[in-house]
Scaffold this motif. Structure first.
Motif, PDB file in Angstrom:
ATOM      1  N   VAL A  59      10.737   6.297   3.509  1.00 44.57           N
ATOM      2  CA  VAL A  59       9.403   5.731   3.318  1.00 44.57           C
ATOM      3  C   VAL A  59       9.506   4.281   2.853  1.00 44.57           C
ATOM      4  CG1 VAL A  59       7.303   5.843   1.914  1.00 44.57           C
ATOM      5  CG2 VAL A  59       8.277   7.942   2.884  1.00 44.57           C
ATOM      6  N   THR A  60      10.334   4.042   1.845  1.00 46.30           N
ATOM      7  CA  THR A  60      10.515   2.686   1.322  1.00 46.30           C
ATOM      8  C   THR A  60      11.102   1.764   2.386  1.00 46.30           C
ATOM      9  OG1 THR A  60      10.803   3.439  -0.963  1.00 46.30           O
ATOM     10  CG2 THR A  60      11.736   1.289  -0.399  1.00 46.30           C
ATOM     11  N   TRP A  61      12.119   2.243   3.091  1.00 43.35           N
ATOM     12  CA  TRP A  61      12.776   1.420   4.101  1.00 43.35           C
ATOM     13  C   TRP A  61      11.830   1.053   5.229  1.00 43.35           C
ATOM     14  CZ3 TRP A  61      14.461   1.877   9.274  1.00 43.35           C
ATOM     15  CH2 TRP A  61      15.410   0.925   9.672  1.00 43.35           C
ATOM     16  N   SER A  62      11.016   2.001   5.669  1.00 41.64           N
ATOM     17  CA  SER A  62      10.071   1.710   6.756  1.00 41.64           C
ATOM     18  C   SER A  62       9.052   0.661   6.333  1.00 41.64           C
ATOM     19  CB  SER A  62       9.364   3.003   7.196  1.00 41.64           C
ATOM     20  OG  SER A  62       8.584   3.544   6.139  1.00 41.64           O
ATOM     21  N   GLY A 118      -3.646   2.782   0.825  1.00 44.04           N
ATOM     22  CA  GLY A 118      -2.942   3.139   2.054  1.00 44.04           C
ATOM     23  C   GLY A 118      -1.830   2.164   2.378  1.00 44.04           C
ATOM     24  N   ASN A 119      -1.210   2.386   3.528  1.00 46.63           N
ATOM     25  CA  ASN A 119      -0.054   1.583   3.922  1.00 46.63           C
ATOM     26  C   ASN A 119      -0.429   0.168   4.351  1.00 46.63           C
ATOM     27  OD1 ASN A 119       2.037   3.462   3.494  1.00 46.63           O
ATOM     28  ND2 ASN A 119       1.552   4.499   5.412  1.00 46.63           N
ATOM     29  N   GLY A 121      -2.524  -2.184   3.113  1.00 49.29           N
ATOM     30  CA  GLY A 121      -2.461  -3.171   2.043  1.00 49.29           C
ATOM     31  C   GLY A 121      -1.043  -3.444   1.591  1.00 49.29           C
ATOM     32  N   GLN A 122      -0.217  -2.405   1.529  1.00 49.66           N
ATOM     33  CA  GLN A 122       1.181  -2.574   1.121  1.00 49.66           C
ATOM     34  C   GLN A 122       1.939  -3.420   2.135  1.00 49.66           C
ATOM     35  OE1 GLN A 122       2.622   1.452   0.598  1.00 49.66           O
ATOM     36  NE2 GLN A 122       0.633   2.017  -0.220  1.00 49.66           N
ATOM     37  N   LEU A 123       1.734  -3.140   3.418  1.00 54.45           N
ATOM     38  CA  LEU A 123       2.430  -3.896   4.458  1.00 54.45           C
ATOM     39  C   LEU A 123       2.011  -5.371   4.446  1.00 54.45           C
ATOM     40  CD1 LEU A 123       2.372  -1.416   7.498  1.00 54.45           C
ATOM     41  CD2 LEU A 123       4.300  -2.011   6.033  1.00 54.45           C
ATOM     42  N   LEU A 124       0.727  -5.614   4.250  1.00 55.36           N
ATOM     43  CA  LEU A 124       0.250  -6.995   4.215  1.00 55.36           C
ATOM     44  C   LEU A 124       0.798  -7.742   3.004  1.00 55.36           C
ATOM     45  CD1 LEU A 124      -3.478  -6.564   5.335  1.00 55.36           C
ATOM     46  CD2 LEU A 124      -1.538  -7.392   6.682  1.00 55.36           C
ATOM     47  N   LEU A 125       0.919  -7.057   1.879  1.00 57.37           N
ATOM     48  CA  LEU A 125       1.470  -7.674   0.680  1.00 57.37           C
ATOM     49  C   LEU A 125       2.939  -8.033   0.897  1.00 57.37           C
ATOM     50  CD1 LEU A 125       1.055  -8.440  -2.322  1.00 57.37           C
ATOM     51  CD2 LEU A 125       1.849  -6.129  -2.901  1.00 57.37           C
ATOM     52  N   ILE A 126       3.700  -7.112   1.460  1.00 56.44           N
ATOM     53  CA  ILE A 126       5.113  -7.364   1.745  1.00 56.44           C
ATOM     54  C   ILE A 126       5.251  -8.488   2.772  1.00 56.44           C
ATOM     55  CG2 ILE A 126       7.241  -6.332   2.637  1.00 56.44           C
ATOM     56  CD1 ILE A 126       5.975  -3.591   1.731  1.00 56.44           C
ATOM     57  N   ALA A 127       4.427  -8.416   3.821  1.00 59.71           N
ATOM     58  CA  ALA A 127       4.482  -9.440   4.871  1.00 59.71           C
ATOM     59  C   ALA A 127       4.153 -10.821   4.325  1.00 59.71           C
ATOM     60  CB  ALA A 127       3.521  -9.077   6.003  1.00 59.71           C
ATOM     61  N   ALA A 194       4.622  -2.243  -5.175  1.00 62.94           N
ATOM     62  CA  ALA A 194       3.443  -1.602  -4.592  1.00 62.94           C
ATOM     63  C   ALA A 194       3.494  -0.093  -4.789  1.00 62.94           C
ATOM     64  CB  ALA A 194       3.346  -1.941  -3.106  1.00 62.94           C
ATOM     65  N   GLU A 195       4.668   0.494  -4.609  1.00 59.04           N
ATOM     66  CA  GLU A 195       4.826   1.939  -4.806  1.00 59.04           C
ATOM     67  C   GLU A 195       4.658   2.301  -6.274  1.00 59.04           C
ATOM     68  OE1 GLU A 195       7.982   2.663  -1.105  1.00 59.04           O
ATOM     69  OE2 GLU A 195       8.688   2.564  -3.170  1.00 59.04           O
TER      70      GLU A 195
END
Length: 250
Positions: A59-62, A118-119, A121-127, A194-195
């Motif tokens: 999950v973290t890696w993806s 959800g995923n 917001g997390q993806l946008l933050l990482i990106a 984020a997690e």
């Protein structure tokens, strides 16, 4: 020394650190176990809950990889736009320089409010964190390419598109490797944050739950797995860039 000998030195160093850990924590008291878990108990924890840890790692890696890919390509494209046109530079550069000093982790509450837990917001933050590193590196690298290469391409009738695709982009790939590795580390930090703050699943989620129950065994194991995951991902990125820049090693 041969490359194999250097690798053996690295393996021996890691093995020595593990041995020291085992010796220092061998048959320690319960109070000491709480402060720093023993290697034996960490291994037992991993064997008993390997499915949970494996799922959390995936999950973290993806999340890290998706955020890094989004941030890399958007940063690369934005960097190309900035160096392509002075008008675009005048519009985009001040905005990037205004946002860049702000730590992405400071914006986490807004991302949670805007996109929920959800995923997305997390993806946008990482990106966002990866994007800032890549765009600055792209602009700097393109501007540092030897101008003689560009002039030679123009003298042969190359268009701006040809110059970027055949001269500038191949020239900056070696420099982008370092930026991508830094972005990867940033991606892992933001993912765990984020997690830890609200996401469901992942190694950061395990650490958050383990903190509540004072399960330092799980916290230490999750931290070690994060290091291993980051190391393996960094290795794959270096191999990919070495393949893309194989002409540079001839």
């Amino acid at each position: 020394m041969k490359k194999l000998e250097y690798k053996l030195i690295s393996i021996v160093t890691i093995s020595l650190l593990i041995f020291i850990w085992d010796m220092l924590t061998y048959r320690q008291s319960p109070s000491a176990e709480l402060l720093f878990p023993s290697l034996h108990n960490v291994i037992i924890n991993l064997e008993s809950n390997y499915e949970v840890f494996l799922h959390s790692m995936l999950v973290t890696w993806s999340r890290v990889i998706l955020g890094l890919v989004i941030g890399f390509f958007t940063g690369l494209i934005m960097g190309i736009f900035i160096t392509w046109s002075q008008i675009l530079e005048s519009v985009l550069d001040p905005v990037i320089e205004l946002i860049r000093p702000i730590p992405p982790i400071a914006l986490t509450p807004f991302f949670i409010l805007w996109f929920g837990l959800g995923n997305l917001g997390q993806l946008l933050l990482i990106a966002l964190g990866c994007f800032m590193i890549i765009v600055v590196s792209t602009v700097t690298s393109i501007r540092n390419v030897n101008v003689l290469y560009v002039r030679a391409a123009k003298s042969l009738g190359a268009s701006m598109y040809d110059i970027y695709t055949t001269v500038l982009l191949p020239s900056i790939l070696p420099n982008l490797l370092s930026a991508t590795r830094v972005a990867l580390a940033t991606g892992f930090s933001l993912t765990v944050a984020a997690e830890y703050l609200g996401a469901q699943g992942g190694l950061g989620y395990l650490i958050r739950n383990a903190r509540v129950t004072l399960s330092t065994n799980t916290i230490l194991l999750a931290a070690v797995l994060l290091g291993v995951l980051s190391l393996l991902t960094d290795f794959l990125i270096r191999k990919l860039f070495n393949y893309l820049t194989r002409w540079n090693n001839v």
